[in-house]
Design an enzyme around this catalytic site. Structure first.
Site, PDB file in Angstrom:
ATOM      1  N   THR A 121       5.503  -1.841   2.069  1.00 49.39           N
ATOM      2  CA  THR A 121       4.729  -2.919   2.680  1.00 49.39           C
ATOM      3  C   THR A 121       5.271  -3.238   4.062  1.00 49.39           C
ATOM      4  O   THR A 121       6.487  -3.225   4.283  1.00 49.39           O
ATOM      5  CB  THR A 121       4.742  -4.191   1.815  1.00 49.39           C
ATOM      6  OG1 THR A 121       4.124  -5.266   2.533  1.00 49.39           O
ATOM      7  CG2 THR A 121       6.144  -4.588   1.396  1.00 49.39           C
ATOM      8  N   CYS A 135     -28.735 -11.482 -14.862  1.00 46.98           N
ATOM      9  CA  CYS A 135     -29.475 -12.458 -14.053  1.00 46.98           C
ATOM     10  C   CYS A 135     -29.948 -11.934 -12.700  1.00 46.98           C
ATOM     11  O   CYS A 135     -30.650 -12.633 -11.974  1.00 46.98           O
ATOM     12  CB  CYS A 135     -28.637 -13.714 -13.857  1.00 46.98           C
ATOM     13  SG  CYS A 135     -27.278 -13.498 -12.671  1.00 46.98           S
ATOM     14  N   HIS A 145      -3.961  -9.692  -4.522  1.00 50.11           N
ATOM     15  CA  HIS A 145      -5.219  -9.469  -3.816  1.00 50.11           C
ATOM     16  C   HIS A 145      -6.335  -9.004  -4.747  1.00 50.11           C
ATOM     17  O   HIS A 145      -7.376  -8.552  -4.271  1.00 50.11           O
ATOM     18  CB  HIS A 145      -5.015  -8.473  -2.677  1.00 50.11           C
ATOM     19  CG  HIS A 145      -4.117  -8.987  -1.595  1.00 50.11           C
ATOM     20  ND1 HIS A 145      -3.569  -8.182  -0.613  1.00 50.11           N
ATOM     21  CD2 HIS A 145      -3.652 -10.242  -1.338  1.00 50.11           C
ATOM     22  CE1 HIS A 145      -2.820  -8.912   0.193  1.00 50.11           C
ATOM     23  NE2 HIS A 145      -2.847 -10.165  -0.241  1.00 50.11           N
ATOM     24  N   ILE A 193      -4.802  -3.133  -4.911  1.00 47.14           N
ATOM     25  CA  ILE A 193      -5.952  -3.442  -5.761  1.00 47.14           C
ATOM     26  C   ILE A 193      -6.370  -2.247  -6.601  1.00 47.14           C
ATOM     27  O   ILE A 193      -7.426  -2.256  -7.213  1.00 47.14           O
ATOM     28  CB  ILE A 193      -7.148  -3.915  -4.906  1.00 47.14           C
ATOM     29  CG1 ILE A 193      -7.566  -2.839  -3.897  1.00 47.14           C
ATOM     30  CG2 ILE A 193      -6.812  -5.219  -4.183  1.00 47.14           C
ATOM     31  CD1 ILE A 193      -8.823  -3.175  -3.100  1.00 47.14           C
ATOM     32  N   ASP A 194      -5.512  -1.211  -6.670  1.00 52.16           N
ATOM     33  CA  ASP A 194      -5.916   0.058  -7.270  1.00 52.16           C
ATOM     34  C   ASP A 194      -5.665   0.177  -8.767  1.00 52.16           C
ATOM     35  O   ASP A 194      -6.165   1.102  -9.415  1.00 52.16           O
ATOM     36  CB  ASP A 194      -5.254   1.236  -6.550  1.00 52.16           C
ATOM     37  CG  ASP A 194      -3.731   1.072  -6.425  1.00 52.16           C
ATOM     38  OD1 ASP A 194      -3.075   0.766  -7.427  1.00 52.16           O
ATOM     39  OD2 ASP A 194      -3.208   1.253  -5.309  1.00 52.16           O
ATOM     40  N   CYS A 249     -20.466 -11.002 -11.590  1.00 51.67           N
ATOM     41  CA  CYS A 249     -21.682 -11.515 -10.992  1.00 51.67           C
ATOM     42  C   CYS A 249     -21.360 -12.849 -10.322  1.00 51.67           C
ATOM     43  O   CYS A 249     -20.729 -13.714 -10.924  1.00 51.67           O
ATOM     44  CB  CYS A 249     -22.773 -11.699 -12.051  1.00 51.67           C
ATOM     45  SG  CYS A 249     -24.244 -12.561 -11.439  1.00 51.67           S
ATOM     46  N   PHE A 293      -3.091   0.799   5.091  1.00 52.71           N
ATOM     47  CA  PHE A 293      -3.918   0.107   6.071  1.00 52.71           C
ATOM     48  C   PHE A 293      -3.320   0.121   7.466  1.00 52.71           C
ATOM     49  O   PHE A 293      -3.998   0.425   8.432  1.00 52.71           O
ATOM     50  CB  PHE A 293      -4.137  -1.354   5.632  1.00 52.71           C
ATOM     51  CG  PHE A 293      -5.034  -1.477   4.430  1.00 52.71           C
ATOM     52  CD1 PHE A 293      -6.375  -1.755   4.587  1.00 52.71           C
ATOM     53  CD2 PHE A 293      -4.540  -1.307   3.146  1.00 52.71           C
ATOM     54  CE1 PHE A 293      -7.219  -1.865   3.499  1.00 52.71           C
ATOM     55  CE2 PHE A 293      -5.361  -1.412   2.054  1.00 52.71           C
ATOM     56  CZ  PHE A 293      -6.705  -1.690   2.217  1.00 52.71           C
ATOM     57  N   ALA A 308       0.803  -1.215   0.000  1.00 51.96           N
ATOM     58  CA  ALA A 308       0.000   0.000   0.000  1.00 51.96           C
ATOM     59  C   ALA A 308       0.842   1.274   0.000  1.00 51.96           C
ATOM     60  O   ALA A 308       0.422   2.301  -0.532  1.00 51.96           O
ATOM     61  CB  ALA A 308      -0.936   0.004   1.206  1.00 51.96           C
TER      62      ALA A 308
END
Length: 247
Positions: A192, A154, A121, A105-106, A129, A33, A22
């Site tokens: 990290t 759906c 991650h 995850i960016d 879905c 985080f 991060a």
């Protein structure tokens, strides 16, 4: 610090692997985080802990509450890459960087131009879905009506392709990351805490003698590093490489 020796390492290497967390994206405006000012320290006053909100059980039981937190705290669609991301993209374009392995995850590495990015991650930019696996973009999720996004095909729940607590990492992806680290000439680890398993354990697979660790706070693996730098990731990577400036 004199970066001359590190710049020489970069210039002579053809198999650099970068492992980032991060802290690589904080200078783009995305909070981390676990630091003193991080997301996990910000919740208080009896609120539910982020670790619980970001769990599979919570997602399934309280999907609307999950998405309230996710949209406000986890997704930053307008942020731009910083000098660290551009430096890595430049190394890849020069044929020196074999892979970026990230816990983030960016999607900022890709936005800066990196192509071989292993997202341990997952990514906010991929959404599926849970019933029919129809794919949706981040914008689809952000613009969705109702308490949480539902599949247009759906009606199923749309889930971000991110690894929540209680979920397993993709073992094939983890194995690919392990092989890159084992074969690396230079290993750069940056931004990290090296406390999240099993991702952090990958670093121990490195067998070389050019382990560069960049982090503002101490980590459990500081003693393993051949080069230990407590400074801004963006500043250091820009200084170490010729590709540190944004276009």
């Amino acid at each position: 610090m004199d970066f001359g020796q590190l710049k020489k390492l970069m210039a002579e290497s053809r198999n650099i692997v970068f492992f980032g967390g991060a802290g690589t994206s904080t200078e783009s405006g995305i909070p981390d985080f676990r630091s003193a000012d991080g997301l996990y320290q910000a919740q208080g006053g009896g609120q539910i802990a982020p670790e619980e909100i970001l769990s599979h059980d919570f997602f399934m039981a309280r999907t609307a509450d999950f998405y309230d937190f996710y949209r406000s705290k986890m997704v930053y669609p307008d942020v731009l890459p910083n000098a660290a991301h551009y430096a890595l993209a430049g190394l890849e374009q020069q044929g020196r960087l074999a892979a970026v392995i990230t816990q983030n995850i960016d999607g900022l590495y890709q936005k800066a131009g990196s192509r071989n990015v292993l997202e341990l991650h997952g990514s906010v930019h991929r959404n599926f879905c849970m019933n029919c696996r129809e794919a949706y973009s981040l914008q689809d999720v952000l613009k969705s009506e109702g308490e949480y996004p539902r599949c247009k095909r759906c009606g199923g729940i749309v889930k971000p392709d991110v690894v929540l607590y209680q979920e397993s990492l993709d073992m094939d992806l983890l194995q690919r990351a392990a092989e890159y680290i084992r074969q690396a000439d230079v290993l750069i680890v940056a931004g990290t805490s090296l406390t999240v398993q099993p991702a952090a354990g990958l670093v121990r697979l490195y067998e070389g003698s050019k382990f560069i660790l960049i982090n503002k706070s101490a980590t459990p693996m500081d003693g393993m590093a051949n080069y230990l730098i407590s400074d801004s990731v963006a500043k250091v990577l820009a200084a170490m490489t010729a590709g540190g400036e944004s276009p």
